[in-house]
Design a protein around this motif. Sequence first.
Motif, PDB file in Angstrom:
ATOM      1  N   VAL A  40      -8.271   1.544  -3.467  1.00  0.00           N
ATOM      2  CA  VAL A  40      -7.611   2.840  -3.305  1.00  0.00           C
ATOM      3  C   VAL A  40      -8.206   3.803  -4.324  1.00  0.00           C
ATOM      4  O   VAL A  40      -8.238   3.501  -5.519  1.00  0.00           O
ATOM      5  N   GLU A  75       0.429   9.705  -5.183  1.00  0.00           N
ATOM      6  CA  GLU A  75       0.567  11.092  -4.711  1.00  0.00           C
ATOM      7  C   GLU A  75       1.571  11.854  -5.573  1.00  0.00           C
ATOM      8  O   GLU A  75       1.327  13.008  -5.933  1.00  0.00           O
ATOM      9  N   LYS A  92       0.520   4.179  -2.745  1.00  0.00           N
ATOM     10  CA  LYS A  92       0.081   5.501  -2.301  1.00  0.00           C
ATOM     11  C   LYS A  92       1.108   6.573  -2.688  1.00  0.00           C
ATOM     12  O   LYS A  92       0.767   7.611  -3.242  1.00  0.00           O
ATOM     13  N   LEU A 144       0.824  -1.214   0.000  1.00  0.00           N
ATOM     14  CA  LEU A 144       0.000   0.000   0.000  1.00  0.00           C
ATOM     15  C   LEU A 144       0.858   1.264   0.000  1.00  0.00           C
ATOM     16  O   LEU A 144       0.573   2.221  -0.715  1.00  0.00           O
ATOM     17  N   VAL A 197      -5.211  10.778  -2.317  1.00  0.00           N
ATOM     18  CA  VAL A 197      -5.414   9.326  -2.168  1.00  0.00           C
ATOM     19  C   VAL A 197      -6.230   9.015  -0.911  1.00  0.00           C
ATOM     20  O   VAL A 197      -6.029   9.610   0.137  1.00  0.00           O
ATOM     21  N   ASP A 198      -7.140   8.048  -1.063  1.00  0.00           N
ATOM     22  CA  ASP A 198      -7.983   7.633   0.059  1.00  0.00           C
ATOM     23  C   ASP A 198      -8.252   6.121  -0.070  1.00  0.00           C
ATOM     24  O   ASP A 198      -8.379   5.623  -1.188  1.00  0.00           O
ATOM     25  N   ILE A 199      -8.335   5.433   1.070  1.00  0.00           N
ATOM     26  CA  ILE A 199      -8.732   4.016   1.027  1.00  0.00           C
ATOM     27  C   ILE A 199     -10.238   3.988   1.236  1.00  0.00           C
ATOM     28  O   ILE A 199     -10.708   4.381   2.306  1.00  0.00           O
ATOM     29  N   GLY A 230      -8.021   7.471  -6.156  1.00  0.00           N
ATOM     30  CA  GLY A 230      -7.169   8.616  -6.452  1.00  0.00           C
ATOM     31  C   GLY A 230      -8.028   9.652  -7.149  1.00  0.00           C
ATOM     32  O   GLY A 230      -8.798   9.332  -8.054  1.00  0.00           O
TER      33      GLY A 230
END
Length: 201
Positions: A197, A175, A171, A167, A181-183, A199
């Motif tokens: 994930v 970025e 990530k 991860l 970015v977010d889960i 984006g």
Amino acid sequence: MVEIEYGKIRVKLGDTDLVYEPAEDSFLLAEAAFKEVKPGMHILEVGTGSGFVSAVLLANLKDISLVATEINPHAARCAKANGVEVIRTDLFRGINPVNPEILFDLILFNPPYLPTSREERVPGWLNYAFDGGISGRETLDRFLDEVRNYLRPGGKILVLISSITGLGDVKDKMEKLGFAVDIVERKKVSFEELLVVKGEL
Ligand SMILES: C[S@@+](CC[C@H](N)C(=O)[O-])C[C@H]1O[C@@H](n2cnc3c(N)ncnc32)[C@H](O)[C@@H]1O
């Protein structure tokens, strides 16, 4: 003929020695996509396999347009039989990024995410479903390097990875490429945790 029932639809699978059989990873990506899709969206699914995720979206959501790509010709045929418009190609090849009309609001990918040595490869086209190269991220990294060219400003991506894909590396790369970015989904499945994930540009 193997079929999978999900929500309103039945997805035909054909020969599971040739085409990836939808599993927990496919279901998790479909759930995340459901939450993200809004009417009017133009969506691309890369590596659609049987067409499961795309077919579920098309059957359950109104007023979306969707196209998919797939490298495995058996899977591309299967996706087509499930009503998905599919281009048999490598990642984005064959999609013209210069034409603003075809830029996408949302791009989905459940890539081959397992770290895989030469000895661990499976024979034939099905290998493309699993073989993430030594890092587990070889196909995903190529996808990430290109994906911005196909997204509208403010566009989003959803990618499925496993805890063993790394991860932190995924990530960092997203970025660096300019994504917030977010889960958005995670689920423990035997020895690994699956993650979706998101984006956003
Ligand atoms: C883990 S499977 C997921 C299949 C399907 N999206 C699902 O969720 O059930 C990965 C899929 O990506 C396809 N694939 C792998 N590399 C690809 C590439 N370079 N271009 C297009 N498709 C690719 C594989 O053939 C396989 O169908």
